[in-house]
Design a protein around this motif. Structure first.
Motif, PDB file in Angstrom:
ATOM      1  N   UNK A  83       9.756  -0.638 -21.383  1.00  0.00           N
ATOM      2  CA  UNK A  83      10.642  -1.382 -22.291  1.00  0.00           C
ATOM      3  C   UNK A  83       9.983  -2.664 -22.797  1.00  0.00           C
ATOM      4  N   UNK A  84       9.898  -2.846 -24.116  1.00  0.00           N
ATOM      5  CA  UNK A  84       9.200  -4.013 -24.670  1.00  0.00           C
ATOM      6  C   UNK A  84       9.944  -5.331 -24.465  1.00  0.00           C
ATOM      7  N   UNK A  85      11.257  -5.269 -24.151  1.00  0.00           N
ATOM      8  CA  UNK A  85      12.038  -6.507 -24.035  1.00  0.00           C
ATOM      9  C   UNK A  85      12.006  -7.093 -22.626  1.00  0.00           C
ATOM     10  N   UNK A  86      11.239  -6.471 -21.725  1.00  0.00           N
ATOM     11  CA  UNK A  86      11.151  -6.986 -20.356  1.00  0.00           C
ATOM     12  C   UNK A  86      10.367  -8.301 -20.365  1.00  0.00           C
ATOM     13  N   UNK A  87      10.940  -9.334 -19.749  1.00  0.00           N
ATOM     14  CA  UNK A  87      10.308 -10.657 -19.748  1.00  0.00           C
ATOM     15  C   UNK A  87       9.387 -10.856 -18.554  1.00  0.00           C
ATOM     16  N   UNK A  88       9.713 -10.174 -17.430  1.00  0.00           N
ATOM     17  CA  UNK A  88       8.932 -10.376 -16.223  1.00  0.00           C
ATOM     18  C   UNK A  88       8.757  -9.025 -15.550  1.00  0.00           C
ATOM     19  N   UNK A  89       7.498  -8.662 -15.281  1.00  0.00           N
ATOM     20  CA  UNK A  89       7.224  -7.362 -14.653  1.00  0.00           C
ATOM     21  C   UNK A  89       6.696  -7.602 -13.254  1.00  0.00           C
ATOM     22  N   UNK A  90       7.309  -6.916 -12.279  1.00  0.00           N
ATOM     23  CA  UNK A  90       6.949  -7.157 -10.894  1.00  0.00           C
ATOM     24  C   UNK A  90       6.204  -5.978 -10.299  1.00  0.00           C
ATOM     25  N   UNK A  91       5.244  -6.291  -9.452  1.00  0.00           N
ATOM     26  CA  UNK A  91       4.494  -5.263  -8.756  1.00  0.00           C
ATOM     27  C   UNK A  91       4.904  -5.211  -7.291  1.00  0.00           C
ATOM     28  N   UNK A  92       4.423  -4.171  -6.610  1.00  0.00           N
ATOM     29  CA  UNK A  92       4.737  -3.970  -5.203  1.00  0.00           C
ATOM     30  C   UNK A  92       4.346  -5.200  -4.374  1.00  0.00           C
ATOM     31  N   UNK A 104      12.529  -9.202  -2.380  1.00  0.00           N
ATOM     32  CA  UNK A 104      11.237  -8.572  -2.153  1.00  0.00           C
ATOM     33  C   UNK A 104      11.177  -7.225  -2.877  1.00  0.00           C
ATOM     34  N   UNK A 105      10.119  -7.021  -3.665  1.00  0.00           N
ATOM     35  CA  UNK A 105      10.012  -5.787  -4.458  1.00  0.00           C
ATOM     36  C   UNK A 105       9.156  -4.734  -3.759  1.00  0.00           C
ATOM     37  N   UNK A 106       9.680  -3.526  -3.694  1.00  0.00           N
ATOM     38  CA  UNK A 106       8.885  -2.383  -3.216  1.00  0.00           C
ATOM     39  C   UNK A 106       8.775  -1.406  -4.375  1.00  0.00           C
ATOM     40  N   UNK A 107       7.562  -1.095  -4.788  1.00  0.00           N
ATOM     41  CA  UNK A 107       7.394  -0.106  -5.854  1.00  0.00           C
ATOM     42  C   UNK A 107       7.595   1.270  -5.240  1.00  0.00           C
ATOM     43  N   UNK A 108       8.570   2.019  -5.754  1.00  0.00           N
ATOM     44  CA  UNK A 108       8.900   3.324  -5.171  1.00  0.00           C
ATOM     45  C   UNK A 108       8.988   4.391  -6.264  1.00  0.00           C
ATOM     46  N   UNK A 109       7.847   4.745  -6.879  1.00  0.00           N
ATOM     47  CA  UNK A 109       7.875   5.745  -7.954  1.00  0.00           C
ATOM     48  C   UNK A 109       8.340   7.102  -7.438  1.00  0.00           C
ATOM     49  N   UNK A 110       8.803   7.948  -8.348  1.00  0.00           N
ATOM     50  CA  UNK A 110       9.248   9.282  -7.954  1.00  0.00           C
ATOM     51  C   UNK A 110      10.408   9.716  -8.837  1.00  0.00           C
ATOM     52  N   UNK A 111      11.524   8.997  -8.752  1.00  0.00           N
ATOM     53  CA  UNK A 111      12.634   9.264  -9.678  1.00  0.00           C
ATOM     54  C   UNK A 111      12.151   8.947 -11.090  1.00  0.00           C
ATOM     55  N   UNK A 112      11.531   7.784 -11.251  1.00  0.00           N
ATOM     56  CA  UNK A 112      10.772   7.443 -12.455  1.00  0.00           C
ATOM     57  C   UNK A 112       9.507   6.726 -11.982  1.00  0.00           C
ATOM     58  N   UNK A 113       8.526   6.598 -12.869  1.00  0.00           N
ATOM     59  CA  UNK A 113       7.294   5.904 -12.489  1.00  0.00           C
ATOM     60  C   UNK A 113       7.537   4.416 -12.264  1.00  0.00           C
ATOM     61  N   UNK A 114       8.601   3.882 -12.897  1.00  0.00           N
ATOM     62  CA  UNK A 114       8.849   2.438 -12.796  1.00  0.00           C
ATOM     63  C   UNK A 114       9.972   2.088 -11.812  1.00  0.00           C
ATOM     64  N   UNK A 115      10.259   2.998 -10.889  1.00  0.00           N
ATOM     65  CA  UNK A 115      11.329   2.725  -9.914  1.00  0.00           C
ATOM     66  C   UNK A 115      10.878   1.693  -8.890  1.00  0.00           C
ATOM     67  N   UNK A 116      11.800   0.768  -8.578  1.00  0.00           N
ATOM     68  CA  UNK A 116      11.523  -0.164  -7.485  1.00  0.00           C
ATOM     69  C   UNK A 116      12.785  -0.354  -6.652  1.00  0.00           C
ATOM     70  N   UNK A 117      12.585  -0.738  -5.394  1.00  0.00           N
ATOM     71  CA  UNK A 117      13.695  -1.110  -4.528  1.00  0.00           C
ATOM     72  C   UNK A 117      13.565  -2.600  -4.260  1.00  0.00           C
ATOM     73  N   UNK A 118      14.688  -3.243  -3.996  1.00  0.00           N
ATOM     74  CA  UNK A 118      14.676  -4.682  -3.788  1.00  0.00           C
ATOM     75  C   UNK A 118      15.339  -5.003  -2.459  1.00  0.00           C
TER      76      UNK A 118
END
Ligand SMILES: [Fe+2]
Length: 346
Positions: A83-92, A104-118
């Protein structure tokens, strides 16, 4: 912790805030609940600092972009979000600081490539990676069952079993679960072997969500939904009732221009007496020729009353300040037994 859960049509969104500083975030807010979030923020006396989507949603319309404008706060997503309107992108492994709290961000791809848990304190917001008694599907764009296996068994299920699980969906009205309870009883987590898990995910044969393409289009690009376009048009267009229009077209003193914006075939099959034809698709290009007087009183009509509302809105934008839309359309007009004419205008 300030905590509010908003459930709507199977979607779960969350307001999470810091007691001491009154800073808060919204997680997975839905477009249909915007007024609800604004009210919750006011009730709790919090300032919304971040608007978070746990992933690109395919099944409902995200409110993050609209709320970012209203709350003057950034949209936050995982680094892989398109999405181009995202202001802040977080990594694992990265964190958001919210007053005294840490998200705390956990990158958890699978459902989508950009899925994360917090993870926030004793809670884990799992998005669609882990649901109560289920997991997110992996057959939608950027889904990947092998990645989901790794995200679950290699990451989430190794966390503290007491951690509370708050998913982005629940269709049975349950509010939360725990990692331990899911390991024990979630049917999809009983296939621990990678190949078996992947095989199970591939054979689910789920139906496509309603609004799939529209939701992906708007959530990935920031474009508007059809509903939003109509709501915006409706908000600044006046309307005329069918009974009022009928009385006017039957009066000898009628000055109204009835503008039928349907296609020619539909117009010729039956239109309001005296109506002129200007299809919606040709409106902007032919308007100067067809409607030389910008002060004319115009009523737009179509089949159901939606295209005519958009057409009236366009005309008002172009300077036709006395344009109104018919409250109804030719379908309702015919059902009411009101008069029509067939054929082309002389
Ligand atoms: Fe999802």
């Amino acid at each position: 912790m300030i905590f509010e859960q908003v459930a709507t049509g199977g979607c779960q969104s969350y307001l999470v805030g810091c007691d001491e500083t009154r800073a808060a975030v919204l997680i997975d807010p839905a477009l249909s609940q915007i007024d609800h979030y604004v009210a919750l923020a006011a009730q709790n006396g919090v300032r919304i600092r971040y608007l978070i989507d746990t992933h690109t949603h395919a099944d409902h319309f995200s409110a993050t972009k609209e709320l970012a404008r209203q709350f003057d706060a950034p949209v936050v997503m995982q680094r892989a979000s398109p999405a181009p309107f995202v202001d802040m992108r977080l990594g694992d492994g990265e964190m958001l600081v919210l007053g005294q709290m840490r998200l705390q961000v956990l990158h958890t791809p699978g459902h989508t490539a950009d899925s994360m848990c917090i993870q926030v304190g004793d809670r884990l917001f799992t998005g669609d990676t882990l649901l109560i008694g289920g997991t997110g599907r992996t057959d939608l764009p950027s889904g990947d069952p092998e990645a989901l296996h790794e995200s679950l068994f290699g990451k989430l299920l190794k966390l503290d079993p007491a951690l509370l699980v708050y998913p982005a969906h629940d269709y049975k009205g349950r509010s939360h679960s725990t990692i331990g309870a899911e390991i024990e009883s979630n049917p999809r987590l009983q296939k621990r072997d990678r190949a078996e898990f992947v095989q199970m995910m591939k054979s689910l044969d789920l139906s496509m969500p309603t609004h799939l393409t529209e939701a992906l289009r708007t959530n990935m690009s920031g474009g508007k939904t059809v509903g939003e376009m109509l709501a915006e048009a409706t908000a600044h267009v006046p309307f005329m009732s069918m009974a009022e229009l009928r009385a006017r077209v039957e009066s000898s003193a009628n000055e109204l221009v009835v503008l039928d914006v349907r296609e020619k075939d539909a117009y010729e099959a039956g239109h309001i007496p005296g109506a002129r034809l200007l299809p919606r698709g040709q409106l902007e290009l032919r308007v100067d020729k067809e409607l030389p007087d910008p002060t004319a009183r115009i009523v737009t009509c179509c089949e159901f009353g939606r295209i005519s509302t958009l057409a009236a809105s366009t005309l008002r934008t172009m300077g036709f300040e006395r344009v109104v839309a018919l409250d109804g359309g030719m379908k309702a007009w015919l059902e009411a037994g009101y008069p029509t004419r067939a054929g082309a205008l002389p």
